[in-house]
Design a protein around this motif. Structure first.
Motif, PDB file in Angstrom:
ATOM      1  N   GLN A   1      -7.874   1.247   7.601  1.00 42.20           N
ATOM      2  CA  GLN A   1      -7.698   0.923   6.799  1.00 42.20           C
ATOM      3  C   GLN A   1      -7.617  -1.107   6.804  1.00 42.20           C
ATOM      4  O   GLN A   1      -7.706  -1.567   5.719  1.00 42.20           O
ATOM      5  CB  GLN A   1      -6.173   1.214   6.519  1.00 42.20           C
ATOM      6  N   ARG A   2      -7.526  -1.986   7.283  1.00 42.96           N
ATOM      7  CA  ARG A   2      -7.573  -3.288   7.902  1.00 42.96           C
ATOM      8  C   ARG A   2      -8.912  -3.375   7.473  1.00 42.96           C
ATOM      9  O   ARG A   2      -8.835  -4.864   6.155  1.00 42.96           O
ATOM     10  CB  ARG A   2      -7.527  -3.668   8.542  1.00 42.96           C
TER      11      ARG A   2
ATOM     12  N   TYR B   1      -9.858  -2.904   3.745  1.00 45.33           N
ATOM     13  CA  TYR B   1      -8.801  -3.680   2.279  1.00 45.33           C
ATOM     14  C   TYR B   1      -9.311  -5.016   2.945  1.00 45.33           C
ATOM     15  O   TYR B   1      -9.595  -5.218   1.393  1.00 45.33           O
ATOM     16  CB  TYR B   1      -7.426  -3.558   3.133  1.00 45.33           C
TER      17      TYR B   1
ATOM     18  N   ALA C   1      -6.761  -9.080   6.209  1.00 44.03           N
ATOM     19  CA  ALA C   1      -6.409  -8.627   6.738  1.00 44.03           C
ATOM     20  C   ALA C   1      -5.282  -8.576   7.791  1.00 44.03           C
ATOM     21  O   ALA C   1      -5.985  -7.483   8.682  1.00 44.03           O
ATOM     22  CB  ALA C   1      -6.582  -6.769   6.189  1.00 44.03           C
TER      23      ALA C   1
ATOM     24  N   ILE D   1       1.515  -4.524   9.078  1.00 42.58           N
ATOM     25  CA  ILE D   1       1.306  -4.141   7.625  1.00 42.58           C
ATOM     26  C   ILE D   1       0.649  -2.593   7.577  1.00 42.58           C
ATOM     27  O   ILE D   1      -0.356  -2.538   7.676  1.00 42.58           O
ATOM     28  CB  ILE D   1       0.555  -5.354   7.379  1.00 42.58           C
ATOM     29  N   ASP D   2       1.101  -1.605   6.456  1.00 51.08           N
ATOM     30  CA  ASP D   2       0.369  -0.511   5.998  1.00 51.08           C
ATOM     31  C   ASP D   2      -0.573  -0.828   5.058  1.00 51.08           C
ATOM     32  O   ASP D   2      -0.294  -0.679   3.792  1.00 51.08           O
ATOM     33  CB  ASP D   2       1.738   0.071   6.061  1.00 51.08           C
ATOM     34  N   TYR D   3      -1.627  -1.474   5.396  1.00 48.60           N
ATOM     35  CA  TYR D   3      -2.622  -1.247   3.597  1.00 48.60           C
ATOM     36  C   TYR D   3      -3.680   0.101   3.048  1.00 48.60           C
ATOM     37  O   TYR D   3      -3.251   0.128   2.591  1.00 48.60           O
ATOM     38  CB  TYR D   3      -3.899  -2.191   5.138  1.00 48.60           C
TER      39      TYR D   3
ATOM     40  N   PRO E   1      -0.541  -3.452   0.114  1.00 44.17           N
ATOM     41  CA  PRO E   1      -0.148  -3.521   1.450  1.00 44.17           C
ATOM     42  C   PRO E   1       1.315  -3.437   1.976  1.00 44.17           C
ATOM     43  O   PRO E   1       2.141  -4.055   1.322  1.00 44.17           O
ATOM     44  CB  PRO E   1      -1.019  -4.631   2.034  1.00 44.17           C
TER      45      PRO E   1
ATOM     46  N   LEU F   1       3.129  -8.955  -0.688  1.00 43.80           N
ATOM     47  CA  LEU F   1       3.588  -8.092  -0.037  1.00 43.80           C
ATOM     48  C   LEU F   1       4.841  -6.615  -0.442  1.00 43.80           C
ATOM     49  O   LEU F   1       5.561  -7.226  -0.662  1.00 43.80           O
ATOM     50  CB  LEU F   1       3.392  -8.305   0.782  1.00 43.80           C
TER      51      LEU F   1
END
Length: 821
Positions: free
Chosen positions: A648-649, A652, A708, A722-724, A730, A755
């Motif tokens: 996911q990072r 992103y 990210a 951090i949940d992207y 995020p 954020l």
């Protein structure tokens, strides 16, 4: 009209003068002008014509009839000055000056003797029909004339006004045109009928007999339709019924051509064999079904099939003209007048649609690697030539450079298609040349032994048939069997004891058509070549497990078996054991993420046997795991939280790490993970993260960390992932107290987006979600703080959190910590 009064005689002086001055010419003469029987005799007293004249005819029936007609006009028996040579029948002698030969006989002769020693002229009759053998024979003759025989005369004779193209092909040869015989011809269009074709033709015949005088010639597409029409007209008063097609005995064909000796009315039911070259005595009426049955090569299936289709405008014109060859006539057409314009103008040249295996091999033997280098009206299609080369390679007839092998030269020396020639040679080495020759004749000559799909049954019937045609065919088989080296009977000892011979021959000719039954009824069959075939379940062959299939008809997806022989698996293995392959397979199970290793023995597309394979090669299992992921998706992999977060990072950060992108690069990163594994869940934790990181360059990794970052560090010093992938952007979840002292909202990403802060109480219960921390402090915080003081009195809840110190401890713990400092 006397023979000397034929229209062709008016232009013979011009033609003879042209051939005295030039080595080639073109003669355009409509049907009935007399070119077939008048030109060749006129050449015999020319000073340059000291040898034999070869007259090429597209059909055996026409060749024999032309020779007999010329001999009759000369008052001689056939075989003296005028003779003929066909595959089944030859009548010629040392005195023969004009030999009428079929086009296939000529191509075989010129390949044996490129100089055509003793031949003064070659006449190509009916060149407008554009048969494959005719086009090829002309190409070889032009090549021989240019390189070996400048004195050889070549004459192309056509019934249609396309002489200019042939003139160009023959080096700007002069074109001589003859008028035709002009008898009045009436056309009657009966319109389309919803009846079966044999019923419609029978009704048209009865109408024509009532309305017009003279013999009747009816054109039908094939032998089956002729027989069914004959059943409906049998016993018609005052009419003698004849059939006319290539499967008949010569005597029956002659009877259909000549006038009835007692003057009775004649009715001839014919295929398109009667369109050109022949004059049927007494015919004044033509019934035209408008249909023709022609061979069409199905390149996808690798087989030639007979197709019933509308006749061309050129064909229906030729057919109608049969009625006015000897007097005024009438042609009845089973379609509307306006529909004629919608018919194709001409039949396509056979070279554009045929299997070119024989042509490519013959060209190679001639010394031309690419047949397209010869002189053609229409050169052979490149794709068809390439396909023919591939087939000849499998028959070991040519080498990789297209040069003929010794086996290929032997194949080319036999007067039959390459598959059958290959069969005869290989069967001869097994001591089976006699039965192989019989099979070759049976597959080459229609009607022998009937039409039962069981080739063994047809073979037995033919052996017991004493008709003239059958006797001629047996003589041909004997000649063919003697033309190949014979092996002793011991040559067949490698075959199974049950092998009878016919099935071996067919299997050798058509190894790709060896078929295995696919259902209990025997209707559906699968071939070694991967094609599906169908068989009438009522056939005796439907009970067999294996068939060697010789002939099929229909579309590639569901072609019907026309002829085959039962064969057993033992014989198949003995013949093609070197082609049987063992395959290690591993079926992937998406439920377990594992594989089921299997071992199979296959002959082409047919599976002979299969069993579990405990010793399957690791590479096979690994490949199955990879293909399982490719087919069923990345979700089958044991993704850890860290691996999912890293993906996911990367996404992103703008890198191609979505499902489609990773599946597209599966071979770059998954093989290393499944090496030595038998299940996907055996992949080590964390290995997926490492594999994904290895896909990125150092610059890309830095980009991920910059745009990210994995975590957010709070003013209190705590770290939060951090949940992207979170909805809304995020997101980070943390206790609100960790943000005390923070007056600006934290930002993330290249575009510095806020954020999403998911704020919780000391117990982890959600209290607020915000993208505007200063606004939260100034707004609803006072209400939140009041509530928190009541629930968590031991924790600090300042009125001005932006100015307070971040802490995750209670007030007492905080005081102790400050005191200790």
């Amino acid at each position: 009209m006397a023979a000397s009064d034929l229209p062709i005689h008016a232009v013979l002086p011009e033609l003879l003068a042209a051939l005295r001055e030039r080595s080639s010419a073109v003669l355009v003469a409509p049907p009935g002008a007399g070119k077939t029987t008048a030109v060749a005799p006129a050449l015999l007293d020319q000073p340059w014509c000291s040898g034999e004249v070869l007259l090429l005819s597209p059909r055996r029936l026409a060749a024999r009839a032309a020779a007999e007609r010329m001999a009759a006009l000369a008052g001689e028996p056939v075989g003296k000055t005028f003779g003929y040579a066909t595959r089944l029948d030859t009548k010629r002698s040392a005195e023969t000056r004009v030999t009428v030969v079929t086009e296939g006989i000529f191509t075989a002769r010129i390949q044996r003797d490129p100089e055509l020693a003793g031949v003064s002229a070659v006449l190509f009759d009916e060149v407008h029909e554009r048969s494959l053998d005719g086009d090829f024979g002309l190409a070889l003759a032009i090549d021989a004339q240019a390189g070996l025989r400048e004195d050889l005369r070549l004459l192309a004779m056509s019934a249609t006004l396309d002489g200019a193209r042939f003139a160009t092909l023959l080096g700007s040869a002069p074109v001589i045109e003859s008028a035709g015989r002009s008898w009045p011809l009436s056309l009657v269009h009966l319109g389309r009928s919803h009846e079966r074709i044999e019923d419609a033709v029978a009704a048209a015949v009865r109408q024509a007999v009532r309305e017009a005088e003279g013999g009747v010639l009816a054109f039908l597409p094939g032998v089956a339709e002729i027989e069914r029409t004959a059943e409906r007209l049998d016993g018609m008063p005052g009419v003698v019924l004849h059939r006319l097609h290539g499967s008949l005995d010569p005597a029956a064909q002659r009877a259909a051509i000549r006038a009835e000796p007692d003057g009775r009315r004649k009715l001839v039911l014919a295929t398109s064999i009667a369109e050109t070259s022949l004059t049927l005595d007494g015919i004044r009426i033509v019934i035209d079904s408008g249909l023709a049955r022609r061979p069409r090569y199905d390149r996808a299936a690798g087989m030639t099939r007979l197709v019933t289709e509308r006749a061309s405008q050129a064909s229906v014109t030729q057919r109608a003209g049969r009625a006015a060859r000897q007097g005024p006539g009438t042609a009845y057409r089973l379609w509307e007048e306006a529909a004629t314009a919608g018919l194709p103008r001409f039949d396509p040249p056979e070279i554009m649609e045929a299997d070119l295996s024989a042509l490519v091999l013959a060209s190679a033997v001639w010394g031309v690697a690419d047949p397209r280098d010869l002189a053609w009206i229409d050169p052979p299609p490149e794709a068809a030539v390439a396909e023919a080369r591939a087939r000849l390679l499998t028959l070991e007839a040519i080498d990789g450079d297209g040069r003929p092998t010794q086996h290929g030269r032997a194949i080319a020396g036999l007067p039959m298609p390459p598959r059958l020639a290959h069969m005869l040679l290989r069967a001869g080495a097994l001591g089976l040349s006699v039965i192989a020759a019989e099979v070759a004749v049976l597959l080459s000559e229609r009607g022998l032994g009937g039409n039962d799909p069981d080739l063994e049954l047809r073979l037995r019937r033919w052996r017991g048939d004493g008709s003239p045609k059958s006797r001629s065919a047996k003589q041909l088989a004997e000649r063919w069997s003697r033309s190949v080296p014979r092996a002793s009977a011991e040559g067949a000892t490698s075959l199974s004891p049950s092998a009878r011979g016919a099935e071996v021959a067919v299997a050798l000719a058509f190894p790709d058509r060896i078929a295995r039954r696919r259902d209990a009824s025997g209707e559906r069959w699968a071939t070694v070549g991967g094609r599906g075939l169908k068989l009438d379940p009522a056939s005796s062959l439907a009970r067999e497990e294996w068939l060697a299939v010789a002939e099929t008809q229909g579309m590639a997806a569901g072609a019907r078996i026309l002829s085959a022989v039962a064969i057993d698996e033992e014989t198949v293995s003995a013949l093609f054991g070197d082609r049987i392959e063992t395959h290690h397979l591993a079926d992937f199970d998406p439920e377990t993420g594992g594989v089921r290793p299997m071992r199979e023995r296959r002959l082409g597309a047919i599976r002979l046997a299969s069993a579990p394979d405990p010793n399957a090669p690791p590479a096979t299992i690994e490949a199955a795991l990879i293909e399982g992921v490719r087919r069923y998706g990345l979700s089958l992999l044991p993704w850890s939280d860290g691996a999912r977060a890293f993906r996911q990072r990367a996404i992103y950060a703008g890198l191609p790490f979505g499902d489609e992108a990773l599946l597209g690069r599966l071979d770059d990163w998954l093989p290393a993970l499944v090496t030595g594994k038998r299940r996907l869940d055996a992949i080590a934790p964390g290995a997926l993260t490492d594999a994904l990181r290895n896909l990125l360059s150092w610059e890309d990794l830095q980009r991920v960390e910059r745009i990210a970052p994995a975590n957010f560090t709070s003013p209190a010093g705590s770290t939060h992932a951090i949940d992207y992938a979170a909805e809304g952007g995020p997101r980070v979840e943390l206790r609100v107290q960790a943000l005390f002292g923070l007056s600006d909202h934290p930002l993330v990403g290249a575009d510095r987006v806020p954020l999403v802060l998911s704020l919780t109480s000391p117990a982890g219960r959600p209290i607020q979600t915000t993208r505007d921390l200063p606004g939260f402090w100034a707004g609803s915080w006072s209400a939140v703080a009041k509530e928190m003081r009541g629930r968590y009195p031991r924790h600090p809840w300042p009125d001005e959190p932006a100015a307070a110190s971040a802490t995750l401890r209670t007030k007492n713990a905080d005081a102790r910590a400050r005191g200790s400092r």
